[in-house]
Design a protein around this motif. Structure first.
Motif, mmCIF file in Angstrom:
data_model
loop_
_atom_site.group_PDB
_atom_site.id
_atom_site.type_symbol
_atom_site.label_atom_id
_atom_site.label_comp_id
_atom_site.label_asym_id
_atom_site.label_seq_id
_atom_site.Cartn_x
_atom_site.Cartn_y
_atom_site.Cartn_z
ATOM 1 N N TYR A 117 0.781 -1.230 0.000
ATOM 2 C CA TYR A 117 0.000 0.000 0.000
ATOM 3 C C TYR A 117 0.817 1.287 0.000
ATOM 4 O O TYR A 117 0.288 2.338 -0.330
ATOM 5 C CB TYR A 117 -0.928 0.030 1.233
ATOM 6 N N SER A 118 2.067 1.227 0.390
ATOM 7 C CA SER A 118 2.833 2.452 0.618
ATOM 8 C C SER A 118 3.378 3.047 -0.673
ATOM 9 O O SER A 118 3.912 2.327 -1.531
ATOM 10 C CB SER A 118 4.000 2.154 1.572
ATOM 11 N N CYS A 119 3.266 4.380 -0.784
ATOM 12 C CA CYS A 119 3.894 5.136 -1.871
ATOM 13 C C CYS A 119 3.502 4.604 -3.246
ATOM 14 O O CYS A 119 4.344 4.425 -4.117
ATOM 15 C CB CYS A 119 5.417 5.124 -1.711
ATOM 16 N N ARG A 120 2.202 4.334 -3.422
ATOM 17 C CA ARG A 120 1.705 3.865 -4.719
ATOM 18 C C ARG A 120 0.455 4.665 -5.086
ATOM 19 O O ARG A 120 -0.393 4.924 -4.234
ATOM 20 C CB ARG A 120 1.383 2.371 -4.672
ATOM 21 N N VAL A 121 0.377 5.031 -6.354
ATOM 22 C CA VAL A 121 -0.743 5.841 -6.828
ATOM 23 C C VAL A 121 -2.052 5.070 -6.637
ATOM 24 O O VAL A 121 -2.154 3.891 -6.991
ATOM 25 C CB VAL A 121 -0.559 6.208 -8.312
ATOM 26 N N GLY A 122 -3.054 5.734 -6.056
ATOM 27 C CA GLY A 122 -4.349 5.110 -5.838
ATOM 28 C C GLY A 122 -4.418 4.262 -4.593
ATOM 29 O O GLY A 122 -5.459 3.642 -4.313
ATOM 30 N N LYS A 123 -3.321 4.222 -3.821
ATOM 31 C CA LYS A 123 -3.320 3.434 -2.588
ATOM 32 C C LYS A 123 -2.894 4.335 -1.443
ATOM 33 O O LYS A 123 -2.895 5.546 -1.566
ATOM 34 C CB LYS A 123 -2.430 2.204 -2.740
ATOM 35 N N GLY A 124 -2.548 3.770 -0.317
ATOM 36 C CA GLY A 124 -2.188 4.578 0.841
ATOM 37 C C GLY A 124 -2.779 3.997 2.112
ATOM 38 O O GLY A 124 -3.201 2.837 2.147
ATOM 39 N N THR A 125 -2.830 4.811 3.166
ATOM 40 C CA THR A 125 -3.248 4.301 4.470
ATOM 41 C C THR A 125 -4.724 3.896 4.490
ATOM 42 O O THR A 125 -5.069 2.839 5.026
ATOM 43 C CB THR A 125 -2.981 5.339 5.569
ATOM 44 N N LEU A 126 -5.596 4.722 3.936
ATOM 45 C CA LEU A 126 -7.019 4.383 3.946
ATOM 46 C C LEU A 126 -7.273 3.110 3.142
ATOM 47 O O LEU A 126 -8.030 2.230 3.573
ATOM 48 C CB LEU A 126 -7.855 5.536 3.375
ATOM 49 N N PHE A 127 -6.629 2.997 1.995
ATOM 50 C CA PHE A 127 -6.777 1.793 1.182
ATOM 51 C C PHE A 127 -6.284 0.568 1.949
ATOM 52 O O PHE A 127 -6.895 -0.504 1.891
ATOM 53 C CB PHE A 127 -5.991 1.950 -0.125
ATOM 54 N N LYS A 258 2.076 -19.436 0.533
ATOM 55 C CA LYS A 258 0.677 -19.563 0.065
ATOM 56 C C LYS A 258 -0.315 -18.924 1.031
ATOM 57 O O LYS A 258 -1.384 -19.467 1.306
ATOM 58 C CB LYS A 258 0.306 -21.046 -0.136
ATOM 59 N N VAL A 259 0.053 -17.763 1.553
ATOM 60 C CA VAL A 259 -0.851 -17.040 2.441
ATOM 61 C C VAL A 259 -1.805 -16.208 1.584
ATOM 62 O O VAL A 259 -1.371 -15.334 0.831
ATOM 63 C CB VAL A 259 -0.073 -16.134 3.414
ATOM 64 N N LYS A 260 -3.081 -16.459 1.714
ATOM 65 C CA LYS A 260 -4.069 -15.763 0.890
ATOM 66 C C LYS A 260 -4.348 -14.356 1.394
ATOM 67 O O LYS A 260 -4.464 -13.416 0.605
ATOM 68 C CB LYS A 260 -5.374 -16.571 0.862
ATOM 69 N N HIS A 261 -4.450 -14.212 2.711
ATOM 70 C CA HIS A 261 -4.841 -12.929 3.296
ATOM 71 C C HIS A 261 -3.613 -12.274 3.926
ATOM 72 O O HIS A 261 -3.223 -12.586 5.060
ATOM 73 C CB HIS A 261 -5.946 -13.124 4.329
ATOM 74 N N TYR A 262 -3.011 -11.357 3.179
ATOM 75 C CA TYR A 262 -1.748 -10.735 3.588
ATOM 76 C C TYR A 262 -1.700 -9.318 3.029
ATOM 77 O O TYR A 262 -2.191 -9.056 1.920
ATOM 78 C CB TYR A 262 -0.573 -11.555 3.042
ATOM 79 N N GLY A 263 -1.125 -8.377 3.795
ATOM 80 C CA GLY A 263 -0.959 -7.013 3.314
ATOM 81 C C GLY A 263 0.194 -6.343 4.033
ATOM 82 O O GLY A 263 0.562 -6.732 5.145
ATOM 83 N N ARG A 264 0.737 -5.303 3.386
ATOM 84 C CA ARG A 264 1.912 -4.631 3.970
ATOM 85 C C ARG A 264 1.889 -3.142 3.642
ATOM 86 O O ARG A 264 1.575 -2.735 2.524
ATOM 87 C CB ARG A 264 3.206 -5.231 3.420
#
Length: 377
Positions: A117-127, A258-264
């Motif tokens: 999510y970090s430093c990417r167009v269309g993403k960020g903390t809320l996303f 093979k972790v399906k639910h993951y985010g960073r």
């Protein structure tokens, strides 16, 4: 049959080189306007703009002749939202950072996983918060099944990144994508080496008092980093490089574990699963991968495993049973900032801008209480 002359053979290459040089100059002007967008009327930006054409042409020739060197940084401490050491590059170097960023993002952004999510167009903390809610809702089958969230963090991430490993990752990716056949590649490879391997602590201008560093852990300071490690917080390229570096972890977690639910988001990442035991079993493989492949370490005091119904704090919010609340720390920072603004800011337009920004933030929370802003709902 006559053989082609040397001139006929070399002309296309010369023409291609000329086109590239023209494009580089154009790209430098575009990078300048990007760099000044958030630094308008600062001292360094105004000084650079006084002789804009001369400065950009000079920078252009230094890059083409491989004489460009990263300049002196300004080092200082910020206290909010947490105490951090920041190295601010000169405006001239910021232009080069934007040049590199504009070249690398179209190459690397498609490689990143969706849940980075970090430093990417269309993403960020809320996303990022919305995606955590999505993963919890999906894993728990809309809160009808037990669901656990494992949250992990890294120790001194920016100060621990190995520069040689980072450079190898970037260059190997560019080669795999065939970018070495593009006319921009030699210049970008040169700039990458200059930026990545630059040690900002050497010759930096320290702004503030020595006492400002009191209470800052050694793992949060470049002055205490291992030889050949660490990137400065504050540079645009550092944010991009942090995503590139930990993309190795993202791919490992998603493709190998093979972790399906993951985010960073930067170095703060989570895993969601129905099994507490499975999540616990993943900690050691992740720890080993970080140590052996990226020379990083999990923060021993920032390993959280809990049921989703107890609430998960992530990016300034607490996600709980499909609801989203402001975290206690964000609430404290907001009230302090608003109190300071109301008391000391003489410009009513700046006061209104500050209040409106927080109103926008609160609008994404469940049951936002506008009385926290000192205004009627």
């Amino acid at each position: 049959m006559s053989t082609p002359t040397a001139t006929a053979i070399t002309t296309p290459c010369a023409s291609s080189e000329r086109q590239y040089q023209d494009k580089l100059l154009t790209d430098l002007f575009v990078s300048y306007y990007s760099a000044r967008s958030n630094k308008r009327n600062t001292h360094n930006q105004v000084r650079f703009e006084r002789n804009l054409s001369e400065n950009l042409i000079s920078l252009y020739h230094e890059i083409l002749s491989r004489r460009y060197k990263v300049g002196r940084s300004i080092c200082f401490i910020i206290e909010r939202p947490v105490k951090r050491e920041v190295f601010a590059a000169s405006f001239r170097d910021r232009v080069v950072h934007h040049l590199l960023y504009n070249y690398l993002v179209p190459i690397f952004d498609p490689i990143f996983i969706y849940d980075s999510y970090s430093c990417r167009v269309g993403k960020g903390t809320l996303f990022g918060v919305q995606r955590l809610e999505h993963h919890i809702r999906s894993c728990s089958n809309n809160f009808t099944k037990e669901c656990w969230v494992l949250k992990l963090d890294l120790t001194g991430y920016f100060m621990s990144m190995d520069r040689q490993r980072l450079y190898d990752i970037v260059i190997s990716t560019l080669l795999a994508k065939g970018k070495d056949k593009e006319p921009e590649y030699p210049t970008m490879a040169f700039l990458l080496k200059q930026v990545i391997f630059n040690d900002p602590t050497k010759g930096c201008y320290v702004k503030g008092k020595r006492s400002d560093w009191e209470g800052l852990p050694p793992t949060k300071s470049l002055f205490h980093s291992r030889e050949g490690c660490g990137l400065p917080i504050g540079n645009l390229t550092s944010q991009l490089f942090s995503n590139i570096y930990l993309n190795e972890l993202d791919q490992y977690v998603k493709r190998v574990l093979k972790v399906k639910h993951y985010g960073r988001y930067v170095d703060d990442f989570y895993l969601v699963d129905n099994s507490k035991e499975k999540l616990l079993s993943l900690i050691e493989p992740i720890r080993k991968f970080l140590d052996e492949k990226l020379f990083l370490a999990l923060h021993p005091k920032k390993i959280y495993l809990q049921r989703q119904e107890k609430g998960v704090q992530f990016l300034g919010c607490v996600v709980k049973n499909g609801h989203r609340y402001m975290s206690a720390r964000c609430h404290k920072l907001m009230t302090e900032n608003l109190a300071r603004t109301y008391a000391f800011e003489p410009n009513p337009y700046l006061v209104r801008a500050c209040v409106n920004s927080y109103k926008g933030y609160l609008s994404h929370m469940d049951r936002p209480d506008m009385r926290m802003l000192g205004l009627p709902y």
